[in-house]
Design a protein around this motif. Structure first.
Motif, PDB file in Angstrom:
ATOM      1  N   LYS A 262      50.586   2.309  42.439  1.00 14.81           N
ATOM      2  CA  LYS A 262      51.923   1.745  42.247  1.00 14.81           C
ATOM      3  C   LYS A 262      52.948   2.591  43.005  1.00 14.81           C
ATOM      4  CE  LYS A 262      52.884   4.347  38.029  1.00 14.81           C
ATOM      5  NZ  LYS A 262      53.302   4.291  36.605  1.00 14.81           N
ATOM      6  N   GLU A 263      54.135   2.014  43.113  1.00 10.93           N
ATOM      7  CA  GLU A 263      55.215   2.735  43.763  1.00 10.93           C
ATOM      8  C   GLU A 263      55.654   3.897  42.885  1.00 10.93           C
ATOM      9  OE1 GLU A 263      56.641   2.403  46.687  1.00 10.93           O
ATOM     10  OE2 GLU A 263      55.285   0.749  47.253  1.00 10.93           O
ATOM     11  N   ARG A 264      55.913   5.038  43.522  1.00 18.34           N
ATOM     12  CA  ARG A 264      56.291   6.224  42.762  1.00 18.34           C
ATOM     13  C   ARG A 264      57.578   6.818  43.345  1.00 18.34           C
ATOM     14  NH1 ARG A 264      52.243   7.496  39.344  1.00 18.34           N
ATOM     15  NH2 ARG A 264      50.204   6.575  39.806  1.00 18.34           N
ATOM     16  N   THR A 265      58.189   7.665  42.575  1.00 19.07           N
ATOM     17  CA  THR A 265      59.422   8.316  43.019  1.00 19.07           C
ATOM     18  C   THR A 265      59.081   9.423  44.014  1.00 19.07           C
ATOM     19  OG1 THR A 265      59.360   9.957  41.259  1.00 19.07           O
ATOM     20  CG2 THR A 265      60.456   7.857  40.763  1.00 19.07           C
ATOM     21  N   PRO A 266      60.029   9.824  44.825  1.00 22.20           N
ATOM     22  CA  PRO A 266      59.774  10.945  45.761  1.00 22.20           C
ATOM     23  C   PRO A 266      59.280  12.200  45.065  1.00 22.20           C
ATOM     24  CG  PRO A 266      61.798   9.824  46.337  1.00 22.20           C
ATOM     25  CD  PRO A 266      61.363   9.228  45.026  1.00 22.20           C
ATOM     26  N   ILE A 267      59.785  12.452  43.845  1.00 22.51           N
ATOM     27  CA  ILE A 267      59.339  13.658  43.124  1.00 22.51           C
ATOM     28  C   ILE A 267      57.860  13.546  42.772  1.00 22.51           C
ATOM     29  CG2 ILE A 267      59.637  14.992  41.004  1.00 22.51           C
ATOM     30  CD1 ILE A 267      62.593  14.271  41.073  1.00 22.51           C
ATOM     31  N   GLU A 268      57.441  12.346  42.323  1.00 22.01           N
ATOM     32  CA  GLU A 268      56.034  12.152  41.968  1.00 22.01           C
ATOM     33  C   GLU A 268      55.134  12.277  43.198  1.00 22.01           C
ATOM     34  OE1 GLU A 268      56.227   9.160  38.116  1.00 22.01           O
ATOM     35  OE2 GLU A 268      56.420   8.313  40.144  1.00 22.01           O
ATOM     36  N   TYR A 269      55.600  11.720  44.347  1.00 20.23           N
ATOM     37  CA  TYR A 269      54.821  11.868  45.588  1.00 20.23           C
ATOM     38  C   TYR A 269      54.702  13.346  46.001  1.00 20.23           C
ATOM     39  CZ  TYR A 269      54.505   6.858  46.601  1.00 20.23           C
ATOM     40  OH  TYR A 269      54.183   5.533  46.558  1.00 20.23           O
ATOM     41  N   LYS A 270      55.809  14.078  45.798  1.00 24.10           N
ATOM     42  CA  LYS A 270      55.777  15.505  46.151  1.00 24.10           C
ATOM     43  C   LYS A 270      54.773  16.258  45.290  1.00 24.10           C
ATOM     44  CE  LYS A 270      58.751  19.554  46.677  1.00 24.10           C
ATOM     45  NZ  LYS A 270      60.122  20.115  46.538  1.00 24.10           N
ATOM     46  N   GLU A 271      54.759  15.920  43.968  1.00 27.02           N
ATOM     47  CA  GLU A 271      53.795  16.575  43.082  1.00 27.02           C
ATOM     48  C   GLU A 271      52.363  16.256  43.496  1.00 27.02           C
ATOM     49  OE1 GLU A 271      54.883  15.184  39.240  1.00 27.02           O
ATOM     50  OE2 GLU A 271      56.580  16.563  39.022  1.00 27.02           O
ATOM     51  N   THR A 272      52.144  14.984  43.893  1.00 25.82           N
ATOM     52  CA  THR A 272      50.802  14.588  44.350  1.00 25.82           C
ATOM     53  C   THR A 272      50.409  15.347  45.606  1.00 25.82           C
ATOM     54  OG1 THR A 272      51.093  12.361  43.414  1.00 25.82           O
ATOM     55  CG2 THR A 272      49.365  12.656  45.088  1.00 25.82           C
ATOM     56  N   LEU A 273      51.354  15.477  46.545  1.00 27.28           N
ATOM     57  CA  LEU A 273      51.062  16.196  47.797  1.00 27.28           C
ATOM     58  C   LEU A 273      50.777  17.677  47.533  1.00 27.28           C
ATOM     59  CD1 LEU A 273      53.687  14.600  50.229  1.00 27.28           C
ATOM     60  CD2 LEU A 273      51.204  14.313  50.258  1.00 27.28           C
ATOM     61  N   GLU A 274      51.512  18.272  46.570  1.00 27.83           N
ATOM     62  CA  GLU A 274      51.256  19.667  46.233  1.00 27.83           C
ATOM     63  C   GLU A 274      49.857  19.846  45.643  1.00 27.83           C
ATOM     64  OE1 GLU A 274      54.468  20.660  43.674  1.00 27.83           O
ATOM     65  OE2 GLU A 274      55.866  21.120  45.322  1.00 27.83           O
ATOM     66  N   THR A 275      49.458  18.877  44.815  1.00 33.00           N
ATOM     67  CA  THR A 275      48.102  18.935  44.246  1.00 33.00           C
ATOM     68  C   THR A 275      47.055  18.779  45.340  1.00 33.00           C
ATOM     69  OG1 THR A 275      48.932  17.939  42.195  1.00 33.00           O
ATOM     70  CG2 THR A 275      46.546  17.907  42.563  1.00 33.00           C
ATOM     71  N   LEU A 276      47.311  17.830  46.269  1.00 36.47           N
ATOM     72  CA  LEU A 276      46.383  17.643  47.388  1.00 36.47           C
ATOM     73  C   LEU A 276      46.303  18.896  48.256  1.00 36.47           C
ATOM     74  CD1 LEU A 276      47.306  13.985  48.509  1.00 36.47           C
ATOM     75  CD2 LEU A 276      45.243  14.742  47.293  1.00 36.47           C
ATOM     76  N   LEU A 277      47.455  19.559  48.480  1.00 37.67           N
ATOM     77  CA  LEU A 277      47.474  20.786  49.266  1.00 37.67           C
ATOM     78  C   LEU A 277      46.632  21.877  48.605  1.00 37.67           C
ATOM     79  CD1 LEU A 277      48.541  22.455  51.632  1.00 37.67           C
ATOM     80  CD2 LEU A 277      50.568  22.990  50.239  1.00 37.67           C
TER      81      LEU A 277
END
Length: 456
Positions: A262-277
């Motif tokens: 689903k569509e997420r907020t920029p903050i949620e995408y950032k948290e996901t990217l940090e986890t992926l990193l």
């Protein structure tokens, strides 16, 4: 050419050569003995004839010739000539229109008193003789040793037949005994041909366990054991590496799928990217560890080519570790100050030694609540020692023997980040550097790893 054939040929050549030398020696000894014996017989004949003719006046020349012709002797017909002081024939036991003789030979006999020589295939003996009036005579006796030549010819024929028979027998026995001697090797070859990559636990028969073939079988069995161990280690490595890589990759996949639902907020995408990193860094770290493990199995050539100071390597590791992990506390000190820098200088490679001490210091800090690693340097006449001590969770006694195995992690360490490769890499590098690594530990009190390396 098969070894059996080569051994047979070599053995036959050696025996044939020995027999040839032995046979020729016997032949020439026999020939020399025959000649000497015949010369002695001719001398006796000459002396006997002279005595009968000169010292026995009742025996005249005609009677002496009759005696010569009727004497059963191997020397008949031996020609006997007696010469007076004027080199005139005083007696001859054979009839001839012309008697050939050499004045030089007669003079030589008078000087040397006794001469043995050959003339026209006949052996000739010359000696001097004196009568009761001190008149000097020269006595010549010459004959062809027909009987002795025949015996020598028989000896030669017998030796040729015996030589050829012995060589033929040697070849046959060589084929037989070489086959018997190499039979165990043939059996080993048959056994080896039945061993496959999936059946390396199979062992060769060591026979009596005493000879060289048994030693070969034992060494081959040891090699099979090492190969089997290496293959098992490789299988374990691939299995564990796959398992370790699958976990972060699966986590990355799941996080991406959840983020795309689903569509997420920029903050949620950032948290996901940090986890992926974070997961990506974990994969990178694991991959680097796997590469180091693979490199530690490379050829040991040139590993001991450089002289390095242990204290300088440790201080470099300290700087790098504290730069990457500012919370780490690393204390490095000497138990005693070295009088000679050679006592803390070892042969190795900078990158390998840094990997060894980085792994040990990182573990000491990571598994300690105060994140403190105490590093002590000391030495003796042969080796330099580095002790890395912590006050962390410790290692259970029953697991101490397994901590250097690839991907092995103790039960009380599984809650900490890690892949279980570091200590395995460390031990392999230390072994390549001709050193040892020891560990002492108590659960809840901490661990102490000691690296022992030979110094200059």
């Amino acid at each position: 050419m098969k070894i059996r054939t080569k051994i047979t040929i070599q053995f036959s050549i050696v025996v044939a050569f020995i027999l040839a030398v032995f046979s020729m020696a016997i032949y020439f000894i026999s020939e020399n003995y025959r000649q000497q014996e015949f010369y002695n017989s001719l001398k006796d004949k000459a002396v006997t004839t002279a005595q009968l003719l000169i010292k026995e006046p009742q025996i005249d020349k005609k009677l002496l010739k009759v005696i010569d012709k009727n004497t059963l002797s191997t020397l008949y017909p031996a020609e006997v000539l007696i010469f007076n002081d004027s080199n005139q024939v005083a007696y001859s036991n054979f009839e001839a229109d012309t008697i050939w003789y050499s004045p030089d030979l007669l003079n030589r006999i008078r000087v040397d008193k006794h001469v043995e020589t050959q003339f026209n295939e006949k052996q000739v003996v010359g000696t001097t003789f004196q009568d009761s009036l001190q008149n000097s005579f020269v006595v010549l006796a010459r004959a062809e040793d027909i009987y002795g030549q025949e015996k020598l010819e028989n000896i030669k024929d017998t030796m040729i037949v015996g030589y050829l028979g012995a060589v033929l027998l040697t070849i046959l026995l060589g084929i037989f005994f070489s086959g018997q001697s190499l039979k165990p090797i043939s059996e080993i070859n048959d056994e080896i041909s039945r061993i496959t990559a999936s059946d390396l636990r199979r062992k060769l028969d060591t026979g009596n366990g005493k000879d060289e073939i048994a030693t070969l079988a034992v060494n081959f069995n040891d090699m099979l054991s090492r190969l089997n161990q290496s293959f098992e280690l490789q299988k374990s490595f691939v299995s564990n590496a796959s398992h370790e890589l699958r976990t972060p990759l699966a986590a990355i996949k799941s996080e991406i799928q959840v983020a795309l639902q689903k569509e997420r907020t920029p903050i949620e995408y950032k948290e996901t990217l940090e986890t992926l990193l974070s997961d990506n860094q974990r994969i990178i770290k694991l991959t680097n560890s796997l590469l180091q493990l693979a490199k530690s199995e490379n050829n040991e050539e040139d590993v001991l080519s450089t002289e390095l100071r242990i204290d300088e390597i440790l201080f470099k590791v300290q700087d790098e570790m504290q730069h990457a992990h500012r919370q780490y506390q690393i204390m490095i000190d000497f138990e005693e100050i070295p009088e000679d820098i050679a006592w803390v200088t070892v042969r190795g490679k900078d990158t390998l030694l840094k990997t060894v001490f980085s792994n040990l210091i990182d573990n000491a800090c990571k598994y300690s609540a105060n994140q403190l690693a105490e590093v002590r340097i000391h030495f003796d006449a042969q080796n330099c020692y580095v002790r890395v001590k912590d006050s962390g969770i410790g290692i259970p006694d029953e697991e101490l023997d397994h901590v250097f195995e690839p991907f092995y992690r103790t039960n009380n360490a599984k809650s900490y980040n890690g892949s279980g490769i570091g200590l395995s890499i460390t031990k392999r590098i230390v072994k390549m550097l001709k050193g040892k690594i020891l560990v002492k530990s108590k659960v809840g009190e901490g661990s102490e790893f000691t690296v022992e390396l030979p110094h200059l």
